[in-house]
Design an enzyme around this catalytic site. Structure first.
Site, PDB file in Angstrom:
ATOM      1  N   CYS A 163       0.702  -1.224  -0.087  1.00 36.62           N
ATOM      2  CA  CYS A 163      -0.007   0.141   0.055  1.00 36.62           C
ATOM      3  C   CYS A 163       0.806   1.228  -0.072  1.00 36.62           C
ATOM      4  CB  CYS A 163      -1.072  -0.064   1.279  1.00 36.62           C
ATOM      5  SG  CYS A 163      -1.779  -1.382   1.592  1.00 36.62           S
ATOM      6  N   ARG A 186       5.331  -0.319  -5.586  1.00 41.20           N
ATOM      7  CA  ARG A 186       5.379  -1.055  -4.475  1.00 41.20           C
ATOM      8  C   ARG A 186       4.248  -2.270  -4.783  1.00 41.20           C
ATOM      9  NH1 ARG A 186       7.341   2.149  -0.444  1.00 41.20           N
ATOM     10  NH2 ARG A 186       6.195   0.830   1.228  1.00 41.20           N
ATOM     11  N   TRP A 237      -3.275  -2.772  -1.314  1.00 41.50           N
ATOM     12  CA  TRP A 237      -2.684  -4.010  -1.632  1.00 41.50           C
ATOM     13  C   TRP A 237      -3.661  -5.015  -0.696  1.00 41.50           C
ATOM     14  CZ3 TRP A 237       0.642  -7.986   0.448  1.00 41.50           C
ATOM     15  CH2 TRP A 237       1.210  -8.817  -0.541  1.00 41.50           C
ATOM     16  N   ASN A 291      -2.120   2.235   5.847  1.00 44.29           N
ATOM     17  CA  ASN A 291      -1.121   1.140   5.502  1.00 44.29           C
ATOM     18  C   ASN A 291      -0.968   0.375   6.827  1.00 44.29           C
ATOM     19  OD1 ASN A 291      -0.749   2.143   3.109  1.00 44.29           O
ATOM     20  ND2 ASN A 291       1.263   2.855   3.046  1.00 44.29           N
ATOM     21  N   GLY A 292      -0.882  -1.027   6.455  1.00 45.71           N
ATOM     22  CA  GLY A 292      -0.478  -1.801   7.948  1.00 45.71           C
ATOM     23  C   GLY A 292      -1.853  -2.760   8.019  1.00 45.71           C
ATOM     24  N   GLU A 306      19.832 -17.252  -4.493  1.00 42.90           N
ATOM     25  CA  GLU A 306      19.275 -15.885  -5.073  1.00 42.90           C
ATOM     26  C   GLU A 306      19.066 -16.013  -6.592  1.00 42.90           C
ATOM     27  OE1 GLU A 306      18.165 -13.217  -3.883  1.00 42.90           O
ATOM     28  OE2 GLU A 306      18.233 -11.865  -5.724  1.00 42.90           O
ATOM     29  N   LYS A 326      15.131 -15.393  -8.189  1.00 42.63           N
ATOM     30  CA  LYS A 326      14.952 -14.420  -9.112  1.00 42.63           C
ATOM     31  C   LYS A 326      14.382 -14.766 -10.039  1.00 42.63           C
ATOM     32  CE  LYS A 326      15.643 -11.636  -7.775  1.00 42.63           C
ATOM     33  NZ  LYS A 326      16.302 -10.544  -6.381  1.00 42.63           N
ATOM     34  N   GLU A 343      10.519 -15.605  -9.288  1.00 45.60           N
ATOM     35  CA  GLU A 343       9.758 -14.234  -9.262  1.00 45.60           C
ATOM     36  C   GLU A 343       9.172 -13.481 -10.448  1.00 45.60           C
ATOM     37  OE1 GLU A 343      11.075 -11.273  -5.716  1.00 45.60           O
ATOM     38  OE2 GLU A 343      12.907 -12.220  -6.848  1.00 45.60           O
ATOM     39  N   HIS A 395      21.270 -36.613  -2.120  1.00 44.11           N
ATOM     40  CA  HIS A 395      20.618 -36.981  -0.750  1.00 44.11           C
ATOM     41  C   HIS A 395      19.034 -36.743  -1.289  1.00 44.11           C
ATOM     42  CE1 HIS A 395      24.263 -37.582   1.358  1.00 44.11           C
ATOM     43  NE2 HIS A 395      24.634 -36.468   1.040  1.00 44.11           N
ATOM     44  N   LYS A 440       6.707  -4.193  -3.301  1.00 39.27           N
ATOM     45  CA  LYS A 440       8.058  -4.125  -3.172  1.00 39.27           C
ATOM     46  C   LYS A 440       8.718  -3.898  -1.766  1.00 39.27           C
ATOM     47  CE  LYS A 440      12.248  -2.497  -4.268  1.00 39.27           C
ATOM     48  NZ  LYS A 440      13.132  -3.567  -4.457  1.00 39.27           N
TER      49      LYS A 440
HETATM   50  C1  F6R Z   1      13.198 -10.298  -3.980  1.00 41.79           C
HETATM   51  C2  F6R Z   1      12.844  -9.364  -3.203  1.00 41.79           C
HETATM   52  C3  F6R Z   1      12.608  -9.667  -1.798  1.00 41.79           C
HETATM   53  C4  F6R Z   1      13.063  -8.461  -0.782  1.00 41.79           C
HETATM   54  C5  F6R Z   1      12.489  -8.954   0.645  1.00 41.79           C
HETATM   55  C6  F6R Z   1      13.026  -7.965   1.723  1.00 41.79           C
HETATM   56  O1  F6R Z   1      13.684  -9.844  -5.160  1.00 41.79           O
HETATM   57  O2  F6R Z   1      13.098  -8.062  -3.316  1.00 41.79           O
HETATM   58  O3  F6R Z   1      12.577 -11.110  -1.354  1.00 41.79           O
HETATM   59  O4  F6R Z   1      14.465  -8.882  -0.764  1.00 41.79           O
HETATM   60  O5  F6R Z   1      11.095  -8.442   0.675  1.00 41.79           O
HETATM   61  O6  F6R Z   1      12.920  -6.742   1.538  1.00 41.79           O
HETATM   62  P1  F6R Z   1      13.973  -5.639   1.882  1.00 41.79           P
HETATM   63  O7  F6R Z   1      15.257  -5.813   1.605  1.00 41.79           O
HETATM   64  O8  F6R Z   1      13.388  -4.306   1.764  1.00 41.79           O
HETATM   65  O9  F6R Z   1      13.805  -5.867   3.509  1.00 41.79           O
END
Ligand code: F6R
Length: 609
Positions: A2, A27, A79, A105-106, A486, A490, A493, A509, A604
Site C-alpha cells: 500500500c 510498490r 494491496w 497502510n498496515g 538468489e 530471481k 519471482e 541425498h 516492493k
Molecule cells: C526479492 C525481493 C524480496 C526482498 C524482501 C526483503 O527480489 O525483493 O525478497 O528482498 O522482501 O525486502 P527488504 O530488503 O526491503 O527488507
C-alpha cells in the site's frame, strides 16, 4: 505494498496526488482512491469528495470528475489484506456522514472484534476492510480536536498503521500517525506533503521528516508539528533526501529491472567511494558506532533479513567468517523473531534490508533491542525505520530501487558486507597483504560488472533456449550456494518458472530424483578449491540426461552452455556470479511476456506481517 500520499497547500490537489500515486505504483497494489476537501464557504465546514477504483491509478484518474477542485487531499494505493480488491474496499474510507476520511497502510489485528462492537452500536460497514473500523472510531470519538479524536481512536486499535486523516470540520489540516508502517512528511514552501515513501515526494521537496513509531503529526499549509500518540511534543528536524527525482525515472530502459541491473557498476563504485583506507589496507565505515575494542569483543555474528536481503546476508556471513574469522550465520528475520531466540551479549546482530521498512526485520530488531542486544543495520534507504532503530550500521548506497524484484541492491549489499568483513578482519587477524588483496579485488568489481553486462546478448540467447523449462534446479557449493538460492528466487519471482536451489553436495541425498531432460540445472562453478567437487556434481546430472547451464570462470566441458564471468578473489567471486543470472531471469521473463517490474502477488516493501 500500500501507498499513501497527501497534500495541503495552495495548488490544485488532485493532479498532484495522482502523480504521487503513480510514483508509488512500483510498490504493487490492486486498487486506488483519492479524497479531497472541497472549498469551504466562510465559517462553514468543507465537504469531502472521494473517488475510488479497482485496478490501476490510470483507471482512478479516468473516474475523477472534471470539477474536482481542492487544495487539500489524501490518496492511496491498496494491496488487499482484508477483503478482495474492489471499489468498495479501496481506500479512503469514510463514515456515514462523509465527514472523516482515512487512508491506512498496515493491519489492524483486532479489526473483527471492533467491527462486531461497532455493528452492535448501529454502525453500517460499507467495506470488508480493517481500515473502515478506524474511520468509524474517529468519527465517533467525543474529543474536540481532530488530533484528540485520532488519538482516542488509536487507543482501541491493536496492530500496525501508517494513516492519514481528513475531517470536513477541520479542513485546515491533515493528521497522520505511524506505528509500524512508514510515514514521511515532505516540507515545502507554504505547502506540506505526506507519503509512505519518499518516492512520492522528491519531485516537490527533498526536505523530509520521517515519523517514528508511536508518533503523530499535524500538517497545515504553512507549518507542521509532531507529537507522540500520548500527546507530548516531539522534535522533528527535516533532513535532505540525497536521491533526485530523476533517479526514480526509467532513464531510457523498458523496465526498472533492466535499468537497475544496468546500473550496478556505478552502484558498486558508490558503495566503495570514500571508504577505502590504503594506508592500513582496511576500510572506514563511519556509522558503525563500534570501536576497535568492541569489535574485538564480538564472538559471533547473526545476520537477519528476508528474501533477497537474507541471501545477501548469507554471502555476508561467509565473508565475515573468511575474512574476520568470526563465526557468522544468516537467518530469515521472519523465523528468528518467532522462535524466542537466545540473545547472547557477545553476539553482534546485523539487520539487512533494502527498504529499511520490512516489518519482519523491523520486529526482529525491536525484539533484539528489547533484550539488550547490539544491532547494526545494512540498509539502502537512508533514515528508514530499521536504519533508525539500529545502534549503527552502514548504508549500501545502491540508489532508489523501484522494481519489485531486487537486483542492484543485492549486489551492493554483498559489497557492503565485504567492507564490513574486511574492516572486522583487519581489526583482528587479517594480514595487511590479505587486506590489500581484497581491496584490489573490490576495486576491480565495477569494471568486471561492466564486462558481464556487455555479454547481455548472449545471456538473452541462452534465456530463450531455457524458457520452455517448467522447472529448474540451481546448485552451488559453499560460496556458490547463496548465489544459487538468489538466482533461483530471481527466476521464479519474475518468470514464474518453478525453481529449486540446493547445495550441489546435497543432490545425491534426494533432489537428484528430479533430474531428467525437462529439468535443466544452473550450476555455479567458481574456480576455487571446490571446482572438482562441482564438476563431479555436473557429472552426476549429465549421467541422468540433465541439461546444464554453468556460470563459471572457464568453459565447463560437462555443461551444455557456460556463461563465463571474470575471476576476482575467491572470497569476492559470489558478488559477480549472480549478475548474469539476474539478466537470465530478466530475459526469460521478457520472452514469456511477464509484468517484469510488478510480478503477480508481490509488493516492493512488505510492511505488514
Ligand atoms: C526479492 C525481493 C524480496 C526482498 C524482501 C526483503 O527480489 O525483493 O525478497 O528482498 O522482501 O525486502 P527488504 O530488503 O526491503 O527488507
Amino acid at each position: 505494498m500500500c501507498g499513501i500520499v497527501g497534500y495541503i497547500g495552495k495548488r490544485d490537489v488532485a493532479p498532484l496526488l495522482l502523480e504521487g500515486l503513480q510514483r508509488l505504483e512500483y510498490r504493487g497494489y490492486d486498487s486506488a482512491g483519492i479524497v479531497i476537501t472541497g472549498k469551504a464557504a466562510a465559517g462553514r465546514p468543507g465537504t469531502l469528495k472521494m473517488v475510488k477504483a479497482k485496478g490501476r491509478v490510470r483507471e482512478l484518474e479516468a473516474k475523477v470528475p472534471k470539477r474536482f477542485a481542492g487544495t487539500t487531499g489524501i490518496a492511496h494505493t491498496r494491496w488487499a489484506t482484508h477483503g478482495a480488491p474492489s471499489d468498495e474496499n479501496a481506500h479512503p474510507h469514510m463514515d456515514a456522514e462523509n465527514k472523516v476520511a482515512v487512508v491506512h497502510n498496515g493491519i489492524i489485528d483486532n479489526a473483527s472484534e471492533l467491527r462486531t462492537r461497532l455493528t452492535a452500536d448501529g454502525v453500517v460497514f460499507l467495506s470488508e476492510t480493517d481500515t473502515e473500523v478506524l474511520t468509524h472510531l474517529i468519527a465517533r470519538a467525543q474529543a474536540d480536536t481532530l488530533e484528540e479524536k485520532v488519538r482516542e481512536a488509536l487507543r482501541h486499535v491493536e496492530g500496525t498503521y501508517g494513516i492519514a486523516v481528513l475531517h470536513a470540520d477541520f479542513n485546515d489540516r491533515i493528521v497522520v500517525a505511524r506505528n509500524g508502517s512508514p510515514v514521511v512528511l515532505g516540507i515545502g514552501e507554504k505547502e506540506m506533503f505526506v507519503a509512505s515513501d519518499v518516492a512520492a515526494l522528491v519531485a516537490h521537496t527533498r526536505q523530509v521528516v520521517t515519523l517514528d513509531d508511536g508518533e503523530m503529526a499535524t500538517l497545515k499549509a504553512d507549518d507542521f508539528r509532531t507529537y507522540t500518540t500520548e500527546g507530548s511534543t516531539t522534535t522533528a528536524t527535516p533532513t535532505t533526501v540525497e536521491w533526485e527525482a530523476e533517479s526514480y525515472d526509467m532513464g531510457g530502459h523498458d523496465t526498472y529491472m533492466h535499468k537497475e541491473i544496468s546500473e550496478q557498476a556505478d552502484a558498486v563504485d558508490r558503495v566503495l567511494r570514500g571508504r577505502i583506507d590504503d594506508r592500513f589496507s582496511t576500510v572506514h565505515l563511519g556509522g558503525l558506532n563500534l570501536d576497535a575494542r568492541e569489535a574485538r569483543g564480538v564472538r559471533r555474528i547473526k545476520i537477519l533479513g528476508c528474501g533477497t536481503s537474507y541471501h545477501a546476508g548469507q554471502i555476508g556471513a561467509q565473508l565475515i567468517e573468511e575474512l574476520a574469522r568470526i563465526p557468522a550465520d544468516a537467518e530469515p528475520a521472519s523465523e528468528f523473531r518467532y522462535r524466542n531466540p537466545v540473545v547472547d551479549p557477545d553476539t553482534l546482530y546485523v539487520a539487512v534490508s533494502q527498504s529499511g521498512e520490512t516489518y519482519d526485520v523491523l520486529a526482529a530488531v525491536q525484539e533484539l533491542k528489547r533484550k539488550g542486544a547490539r544491532v547494526l543495520g545494512v540498509v539502502n534507504v537512508v533514515g528508514s525505520a530499521i536504519a533508525r532503530e539500529a545502534d549503527g550500521g552502514t548504508y549500501v548506497h545502491a540508489g532508489p530501487e523501484v522494481c519489485v524484484v531486487s537486483t542492484k541492491c543485492f549486489t551492493n549489499t554483498v559489497v557492503a558486507f565485504a567492507l564490513l568483513a574486511l574492516h572486522l578482519g583487519r581489526i583482528r587477524d587479517l594480514s595487511v597483504a590479505d587486506g590489500k588483496r581484497i581491496i584490489d579485488g573490490l576495486r576491480r568489481l565495477p569494471e568486471q560488472i561492466s564486462e558481464i553486462l556487455a555479454g547481455e546478448d548472449e545471456i538473452k540467447r541462452l534465456a530463450a533456449e531455457y524458457a520452455d523449462a517448467k522447472s529448474m534446479m540451481f546448485i552451488g557449493r559453499v560460496r556458490g550456494y547463496p548465489v544459487a538460492r538468489e538466482a533461483s528466487l530471481k527466476l521464479k519471482e519474475v518468470s514464474y518458472i518453478h525453481a529449486e536451489a540446493y547445495p550441489a553436495s546435497e543432490l545425491k541425498h534426494g533432489p537428484l530424483a528430479l533430474i531428467e531432460p525437462a529439468m535443466p540445472t544452473v550450476a555455479i562453478v567458481p574456480d576455487d578449491d571446490l571446482l572438482e567437487k562441482n564438476r563431479a556434481a555436473m557429472e552426476e546430472i549429465k549421467a541422468r540426461s540433465g541439461r546444464i547451464l554453468a556460470v563459471a570462470h572457464q568453459v565447463q566441458e560437462k555443461a551444455d552452455h557456460t556463461i563465463v564471468v571474470p575471476k576476482n578473489e575467491n572470497e569476492l567471486d559470489p558478488i559477480l556470479m549472480g549478475i548474469p543470472l539476474q539478466l537470465f531471469a530478466y530475459h526469460t521473463a521478457l520472452a514469456m511476456g511477464r509484468d517484469i517490474d510488478k510480478p503477480r502477488n508481490l509488493a516492493k516493501s512488505v510492511t505488514v506481517e
